[in-house]
Design a protein around this motif. Structure first.
Motif, PDB file in Angstrom:
ATOM      1  N   ALA A 191       1.476 -10.587  12.619  1.00 51.88           N
ATOM      2  CA  ALA A 191       1.427  -9.700  13.787  1.00 51.88           C
ATOM      3  C   ALA A 191       1.341  -8.232  13.374  1.00 51.88           C
ATOM      4  O   ALA A 191       0.558  -7.452  13.950  1.00 51.88           O
ATOM      5  CB  ALA A 191       2.661  -9.930  14.664  1.00 51.88           C
ATOM      6  N   VAL A 192       2.122  -7.837  12.373  1.00 55.97           N
ATOM      7  CA  VAL A 192       2.122  -6.434  11.933  1.00 55.97           C
ATOM      8  C   VAL A 192       0.756  -6.052  11.383  1.00 55.97           C
ATOM      9  O   VAL A 192       0.215  -4.976  11.694  1.00 55.97           O
ATOM     10  CB  VAL A 192       3.219  -6.213  10.867  1.00 55.97           C
ATOM     11  N   VAL A 193       0.166  -6.916  10.574  1.00 63.14           N
ATOM     12  CA  VAL A 193      -1.150  -6.622  10.007  1.00 63.14           C
ATOM     13  C   VAL A 193      -2.210  -6.551  11.095  1.00 63.14           C
ATOM     14  O   VAL A 193      -3.048  -5.645  11.132  1.00 63.14           O
ATOM     15  CB  VAL A 193      -1.537  -7.678   8.944  1.00 63.14           C
ATOM     16  N   GLY A 199      -5.996  -4.367   7.075  1.00 64.08           N
ATOM     17  CA  GLY A 199      -5.566  -3.703   5.852  1.00 64.08           C
ATOM     18  C   GLY A 199      -6.385  -2.480   5.530  1.00 64.08           C
ATOM     19  O   GLY A 199      -6.977  -1.856   6.431  1.00 64.08           O
ATOM     20  N   PRO A 200      -6.487  -2.130   4.247  1.00 64.74           N
ATOM     21  CA  PRO A 200      -7.202  -0.900   3.846  1.00 64.74           C
ATOM     22  C   PRO A 200      -8.691  -0.929   4.180  1.00 64.74           C
ATOM     23  O   PRO A 200      -9.317   0.138   4.271  1.00 64.74           O
ATOM     24  CB  PRO A 200      -6.983  -0.848   2.321  1.00 64.74           C
ATOM     25  N   GLU A 201      -9.245  -2.121   4.366  1.00 70.28           N
ATOM     26  CA  GLU A 201     -10.666  -2.237   4.711  1.00 70.28           C
ATOM     27  C   GLU A 201     -10.867  -2.839   6.092  1.00 70.28           C
ATOM     28  O   GLU A 201     -11.937  -3.341   6.416  1.00 70.28           O
ATOM     29  CB  GLU A 201     -11.373  -3.103   3.657  1.00 70.28           C
ATOM     30  N   GLY A 202      -9.810  -2.789   6.923  1.00 70.24           N
ATOM     31  CA  GLY A 202      -9.885  -3.401   8.241  1.00 70.24           C
ATOM     32  C   GLY A 202      -9.712  -4.912   8.150  1.00 70.24           C
ATOM     33  O   GLY A 202      -9.059  -5.421   7.230  1.00 70.24           O
ATOM     34  N   LEU A 271      -3.679 -12.538   5.081  1.00 73.63           N
ATOM     35  CA  LEU A 271      -3.322 -12.167   3.708  1.00 73.63           C
ATOM     36  C   LEU A 271      -4.491 -11.467   3.024  1.00 73.63           C
ATOM     37  O   LEU A 271      -4.306 -10.464   2.318  1.00 73.63           O
ATOM     38  CB  LEU A 271      -2.914 -13.413   2.923  1.00 73.63           C
ATOM     39  N   ILE A 272      -5.687 -11.982   3.245  1.00 71.62           N
ATOM     40  CA  ILE A 272      -6.889 -11.350   2.675  1.00 71.62           C
ATOM     41  C   ILE A 272      -7.112  -9.976   3.298  1.00 71.62           C
ATOM     42  O   ILE A 272      -7.376  -8.990   2.596  1.00 71.62           O
ATOM     43  CB  ILE A 272      -8.117 -12.252   2.889  1.00 71.62           C
ATOM     44  N   SER A 273      -6.998  -9.892   4.623  1.00 67.18           N
ATOM     45  CA  SER A 273      -7.188  -8.609   5.316  1.00 67.18           C
ATOM     46  C   SER A 273      -6.185  -7.575   4.842  1.00 67.18           C
ATOM     47  O   SER A 273      -6.525  -6.399   4.623  1.00 67.18           O
ATOM     48  CB  SER A 273      -7.053  -8.808   6.833  1.00 67.18           C
ATOM     49  N   ALA A 274      -4.940  -7.985   4.669  1.00 72.63           N
ATOM     50  CA  ALA A 274      -3.870  -7.056   4.303  1.00 72.63           C
ATOM     51  C   ALA A 274      -4.086  -6.442   2.929  1.00 72.63           C
ATOM     52  O   ALA A 274      -3.633  -5.317   2.657  1.00 72.63           O
ATOM     53  CB  ALA A 274      -2.523  -7.767   4.345  1.00 72.63           C
ATOM     54  N   ASN A 275      -4.779  -7.158   2.044  1.00 68.98           N
ATOM     55  CA  ASN A 275      -4.978  -6.670   0.684  1.00 68.98           C
ATOM     56  C   ASN A 275      -6.354  -6.072   0.451  1.00 68.98           C
ATOM     57  O   ASN A 275      -6.594  -5.463  -0.594  1.00 68.98           O
ATOM     58  CB  ASN A 275      -4.754  -7.810  -0.312  1.00 68.98           C
ATOM     59  N   GLY A 276      -7.259  -6.259   1.408  1.00 65.78           N
ATOM     60  CA  GLY A 276      -8.611  -5.740   1.253  1.00 65.78           C
ATOM     61  C   GLY A 276      -9.533  -6.795   0.686  1.00 65.78           C
ATOM     62  O   GLY A 276      -9.264  -7.397  -0.361  1.00 65.78           O
ATOM     63  N   GLU A 277     -10.633  -7.018   1.386  1.00 65.39           N
ATOM     64  CA  GLU A 277     -11.540  -8.106   1.046  1.00 65.39           C
ATOM     65  C   GLU A 277     -12.205  -7.913  -0.320  1.00 65.39           C
ATOM     66  O   GLU A 277     -12.402  -8.872  -1.064  1.00 65.39           O
ATOM     67  CB  GLU A 277     -12.613  -8.222   2.139  1.00 65.39           C
ATOM     68  N   SER A 278     -12.521  -6.678  -0.680  1.00 67.91           N
ATOM     69  CA  SER A 278     -13.278  -6.443  -1.916  1.00 67.91           C
ATOM     70  C   SER A 278     -12.475  -6.749  -3.168  1.00 67.91           C
ATOM     71  O   SER A 278     -13.042  -7.138  -4.197  1.00 67.91           O
ATOM     72  CB  SER A 278     -13.773  -4.990  -1.956  1.00 67.91           C
TER      73      SER A 278
END
Length: 484
Positions: A191-193, A199-202, A271-278
């Motif tokens: 929910a927070v994410v 994350g850093p890349e949306g 989890l992927i979004s929160a850390n950035g996909e790239s």
């Protein structure tokens, strides 16, 4: 015996002897929610997000990994259509081996029972290889003593043995509490994410991007997704302890499967979004065991990181307890049907629990843990991985046999249900399971730490083949055994 019937009078019971028949059915009043808690706890949601998910991202298809859960969920739902349709014709609590026996005969049914028992006992023991180091690290983080992993595994073992001896209701309540806690912390992180815009890349788009879904090694991604669902198939094990099982078992199966599938898909995407996909593949490769904790710490603070560390350990404990309950009931049913010692098939006269079977399951697991400690096996890289390999092949083999049995059963008996539930959905589910089985066989050496098929990966297949072949052999020797 000739056609004449010979009657023999039984000896008179001794004075004061208990003349009541031995109890061969378990007692319980489990509803849909209780069975769902037990089954979902076996799947270990927090353990999956902190374990197989990072591995699936790192060694599978990267940012496209969450779609692997969608594929696995769809195939298992197709399988469940035929399975639940057949439930009303299988009134016993023998779980999948009763279905296999009903469709393919007693020999294959017993073989399926031996495969299932081997798979569940192996996984119960193997997860102690994760639990011991996890609890050791948790205790040390709070200033506790630095002790070998097997000491902490022994602590968990005693607790599981004590709970398994008692009625399933107590385990069900404890699992409900632990499951709610572990799911809650992940949902709070999700929910927070999500509400912070990603994350850093949306928000990651790999979930819906075909090029990402098929990137890397999608077969390995599917493999880790399948392993994450182990445990959902155990709903039928609790038939004798369920109220209105013809309704409870199908509902619990669908609710468990859909809940697990949605939870895994959404949480892995977050989890992927929160850390950035790239950078997610590099991050997951370098930090597969800590990425969930560091991500939680980044979004929920230090307290969130500590909570996840604690709940990761309790999640593994819940997983072990769930598999212990499942293995105990397999032993109980095999004892009650005369396949194994009759003592295993007697319920506790007061608790109505499979107490003797539970003790036997604990003894088997204890032997494996002691052997791992004596041989100084690495608890994660060897003990857990090797036993996990046995379990993964065994469970998918069990699902495949059950799917074939469902199709054969309804091909012989045109009764009840639509063409979709009797033929089409089971056939599609079987096709998917066969594909999963092929993927597991192709990747089994990597799963057990070998570069190609070597002594252990070959040994896994030989062991499971022996268990399956033992079924027809035992069935021929014990013609009175009834599994369905």
């Amino acid at each position: 015996m000739s056609q004449q019937q010979i009657l023999v009078s039984p000896p008179a019971p001794a004075a004061g002897a208990d003349t009541s028949p031995p109890r061969t059915r378990l007692r319980g009043n489990l509803g849909v929610a209780s069975i769902v808690f037990i089954v979902v706890a076996a799947a270990s949601p927090l353990g999956v997000i902190g374990g197989p998910v990072p591995l699936g991202i790192a060694f599978g298809n990267g940012a496209g990994f969450p779609f692997s859960f969608v594929i696995a969920t769809v195939v298992l739902l197709l399988f469940s259509v035929g399975f639940t349709q057949m439930t009303r014709y299988v009134p016993t609590a023998g779980a999948f081996y009763s279905y296999v026996s009903k469709g393919l005969g007693r020999g294959f049914g017993l073989g399926a029972a031996f495969v299932a028992l081997l798979a569940y006992l192996a996984l119960e023991a193997g997860v102690f290889g994760l639990f011991g180091p996890g609890l050791a690290e948790l205790v040390q983080s709070y200033g506790g003593p630095d002790l070998p992993w097997w000491v902490w595994a022994a602590v968990g073992f005693v607790a599981v043995t004590a709970l398994g001896y008692r009625n399933i209701a107590l385990s069900g309540k404890l699992l409900a509490v632990l499951l709610i806690a572990e799911v809650a912390i992940v949902l709070v992180l999700d929910a927070v994410v999500i509400f912070s815009g990603g994350g850093p890349e949306g928000f990651a788009t790999g979930l819906v991007t075909p090029s990402e879904i098929v990137s890397g090694a999608p077969g390995m991604g599917i493999l880790f997704a399948i392993l994450s669902f182990v445990g959902f198939e155990a709903t039928a094990v609790f038939r004798d302890e369920a109220k209105d099982p013809d309704r409870t078992i199908p509902r619990a199966t669908y609710i468990s499967l859909i809940s697990i599938g949605v939870f895994y898909t959404v949480s892995s995407w977050v989890l992927i979004s929160a850390n950035g996909e790239s950078g997610i593949v590099a991050n997951a490769t370098d930090n597969p065991g800590t990425i969930l904790q560091t991500t939680t710490q980044a979004y929920l603070g230090a307290a969130g990181g500590h909570i996840v560390q604690l709940l990761f350990v309790t999640s593994l404990f819940a997983c072990i307890l769930s598999f212990h309950n499942i293995a105990s009931r397999y032993l109980f049913q095999l004892g009650a049907r005369g396949v194994l010692s009759a003592r295993l098939g007697k319920a506790h006269p007061v608790l109505g629990a499979p107490s003797a079977a539970s003790v036997a399951a604990s003894a088997a697991v204890a032997v494996l843990i002691v052997a791992a400690a004596a041989l100084r096996l690495d608890p994660i890289g060897q003990f857990y991985t090797w036993l996990g390999g046995i379990s993964s092949v065994g469970i998918v083999l069990l699902l495949t046999l059950t799917s074939i049995a469902v199709l054969v059963f309804f091909a012989r008996r045109e009764r009840g249900g639509s063409l979709w539930s009797r033929r089409v959905a089971p056939a599609l589910g079987l096709a998917g399971l066969l594909a999963f089985f092929a993927i597991i066989l192709l990747n089994l050496p990597a799963l057990v730490g070998e570069s190609s098929y070597g002594p252990f990966s070959c040994g896994v297949l030989v062991l499971l083949a022996a268990a399956l072949v033992a079924g027809p052999a035992v069935a021929r020797r014990r013609r009175t055994v009834v599994l369905d």
